[in-house]
Enzyme design. Structure first.
Site, PDB file in Angstrom:
ATOM      1  N   HIS A 189       0.832  -1.208   0.000  1.00 50.00           N
ATOM      2  CA  HIS A 189       0.000   0.000   0.000  1.00 50.00           C
ATOM      3  C   HIS A 189       0.862   1.252   0.000  1.00 50.00           C
ATOM      4  O   HIS A 189       0.599   2.197  -0.756  1.00 50.00           O
ATOM      5  CB  HIS A 189      -0.914  -0.003   1.226  1.00 50.00           C
ATOM      6  CG  HIS A 189      -1.668   1.280   1.418  1.00 50.00           C
ATOM      7  ND1 HIS A 189      -2.890   1.533   0.819  1.00 50.00           N
ATOM      8  CD2 HIS A 189      -1.362   2.406   2.124  1.00 50.00           C
ATOM      9  CE1 HIS A 189      -3.303   2.736   1.154  1.00 50.00           C
ATOM     10  NE2 HIS A 189      -2.397   3.292   1.955  1.00 50.00           N
ATOM     11  N   GLU A 190       1.886   1.274   0.845  1.00 51.12           N
ATOM     12  CA  GLU A 190       2.761   2.443   0.899  1.00 51.12           C
ATOM     13  C   GLU A 190       3.537   2.611  -0.399  1.00 51.12           C
ATOM     14  O   GLU A 190       3.773   3.737  -0.852  1.00 51.12           O
ATOM     15  CB  GLU A 190       3.715   2.337   2.089  1.00 51.12           C
ATOM     16  CG  GLU A 190       3.023   2.316   3.446  1.00 51.12           C
ATOM     17  CD  GLU A 190       2.069   3.490   3.655  1.00 51.12           C
ATOM     18  OE1 GLU A 190       2.315   4.580   3.091  1.00 51.12           O
ATOM     19  OE2 GLU A 190       1.068   3.305   4.382  1.00 51.12           O
ATOM     20  N   HIS A 217       1.593   4.533  -2.866  1.00 57.15           N
ATOM     21  CA  HIS A 217       1.723   5.996  -2.805  1.00 57.15           C
ATOM     22  C   HIS A 217       2.963   6.464  -3.555  1.00 57.15           C
ATOM     23  O   HIS A 217       2.949   7.518  -4.198  1.00 57.15           O
ATOM     24  CB  HIS A 217       1.802   6.451  -1.344  1.00 57.15           C
ATOM     25  CG  HIS A 217       0.492   6.386  -0.623  1.00 57.15           C
ATOM     26  ND1 HIS A 217      -0.660   6.945  -1.117  1.00 57.15           N
ATOM     27  CD2 HIS A 217       0.159   5.810   0.573  1.00 57.15           C
ATOM     28  CE1 HIS A 217      -1.648   6.733  -0.269  1.00 57.15           C
ATOM     29  NE2 HIS A 217      -1.183   6.042   0.755  1.00 57.15           N
ATOM     30  N   HIS A 273       3.041   9.008  -6.707  1.00 59.78           N
ATOM     31  CA  HIS A 273       3.928  10.171  -6.767  1.00 59.78           C
ATOM     32  C   HIS A 273       4.737  10.171  -8.058  1.00 59.78           C
ATOM     33  O   HIS A 273       4.872  11.204  -8.732  1.00 59.78           O
ATOM     34  CB  HIS A 273       4.873  10.165  -5.564  1.00 59.78           C
ATOM     35  CG  HIS A 273       5.729  11.377  -5.469  1.00 59.78           C
ATOM     36  ND1 HIS A 273       7.017  11.337  -4.961  1.00 59.78           N
ATOM     37  CD2 HIS A 273       5.516  12.676  -5.820  1.00 59.78           C
ATOM     38  CE1 HIS A 273       7.543  12.547  -5.009  1.00 59.78           C
ATOM     39  NE2 HIS A 273       6.659  13.382  -5.519  1.00 59.78           N
TER      40      HIS A 273
END
Length: 247
Positions: free
Chosen positions: A104-105, A108, A112
Site C-alpha cells: 500500500h505504501e 503511494h 507520486h
C-alpha cells in the site's frame, strides 16, 4: 481548544459522538484485521521490506529508500524525502498483513512517480489544511462573538460576517483535504493488490483475503475522518449563521 459553548451544544455533542464511534470502530477493525493477517504466512516467504523493494523495482522506481520506522502501524511514504518508512511489524513481518501494508505504501510512491492528480491535489492542500483546521475555527468563533453573521449578511454584510465566512472557507480546506484523502488511499490499495497478484507475492485464497481485509479496514479510517470533518464543517457554518438560517 474549543470554546465552552460548543461542549454545551447537543448538536456538537452528537457530532462528537458520531466521530468517536466512527474513528474508534475503524481503528479497532484495523487492529483486528492486521492481527488476523499476521497469522497468515506468505508462501513467498518475503518480508514487508522485501515486498516493497520488489514492487518498487517492478514499477521502475529506484530513488525511494525503504527504512524501518518505530511505532505501531506508523507506516508512511514521504514524497519530499522519497522514503518509505515501514513499522517494525511490517518491515520484518513475513505475513499477509505486512505484505499488504508495505505494498500500500509503495502504491503511494507509484502515485507520486506518476503524478497522480488527486495525490498532487492533496499535497497542495497540506499547508492550507493545517492552517484551516486551527485558524479557521477561531475566525468563525471571533466572527460569531463580534456579531450575528446571519444578520450582517441579511442587512449590511460587515466585518463579522466576512470573518466568519473566511473561517468557514479555511476550515473547509481542512475538510476537503480529508475528503480527497479517501480516494487517494483506496487507489493506493488497489495498486497494491494488483502488484501483489501480478508478481505472485501473495497467493489466492487466504493470503489474498487477508490482504484485502487489512487494506479495506485501513481505508475505512480515512472514510471516518472525512465524514467527521464534513460534519464539523457543517456545524460551524450553521453556528455562524452561514447555512440553516440560524442567528
Amino acid at each position: 481548544m474549543l470554546p465552552f459553548f460548543a461542549f454545551m451544544d447537543p448538536l456538537y455533542l452528537l457530532i462528537l459522538v458520531i466521530g468517536l464511534v466512527l474513528s474508534g470502530g475503524a481503528a479497532l477493525l484495523v487492529k483486528s484485521r492486521f492481527a488476523r493477517g499476521q497469522q497468515v504466512a506468505l508462501r513467498s516467504g518475503l518480508s514487508g521490506a522485501e515486498v516493497a523493494a520488489r514492487i518498487l523495482r517492478d514499477a521502475g522506481i529506484h530513488d525511494v529508500d525503504i527504512v524501518e520506522h518505530r511505532g505501531f502501524l506508523s507506516d508512511h511514504y514521504n514524497p519530499l524525502k522519497k522514503t518509505l518508512a515501514l513499522s517494525s511489524a511490517v518491515y520484518r513481518g513475513r505475513n499477509a498483513a505486512a505484505a499488504g501494508v508495505a505494498a500500500h505504501e509503495v502504491g503511494h510512491a507509484i502515485q507520486h512517480a506518476e503524478s497522480y492528480a488527486l495525490l498532487m491535489l492533496r499535497s497542495a492542500l497540506v499547508p492550507i489544511a493545517g492552517i484551516g483546521s486551527n485558524l479557521g475555527l477561531w475566525l468563525v468563533i471571533i466572527g460569531m462573538l463580534m456579531g450575528s453573521a446571519q444578520q450582517a449578511a441579511a442587512d449590511n454584510p460587515g466585518f463579522a460576517y466576512y470573518m466568519a465566512l473566511g473561517g468557514v472557507v479555511l476550515f473547509g480546506a481542512a475538510a476537503l483535504f480529508a475528503v480527497v484523502t479517501v480516494p487517494v488511499e483506496f487507489d493506493a490499495s488497489s495498486r497494491a493488490k494488483r502488484r501483489l497478484a501480478h508478481l505472485g507475492i501473495v497467493g489466492h485464497g487466504e493470503e489474498s483475503a487477508a490482504v484485502s481485509g487489512v487494506l479495506t479496514a485501513a481505508g475505512l479510517t480515512y472514510v471516518a475522518a472525512a465524514v467527521t470533518a464534513l460534519l464539523q464543517l457543517l456545524y460551524w457554518a450553521f453556528r455562524a449563521g452561514l447555512v440553516g438560517g440560524r442567528d
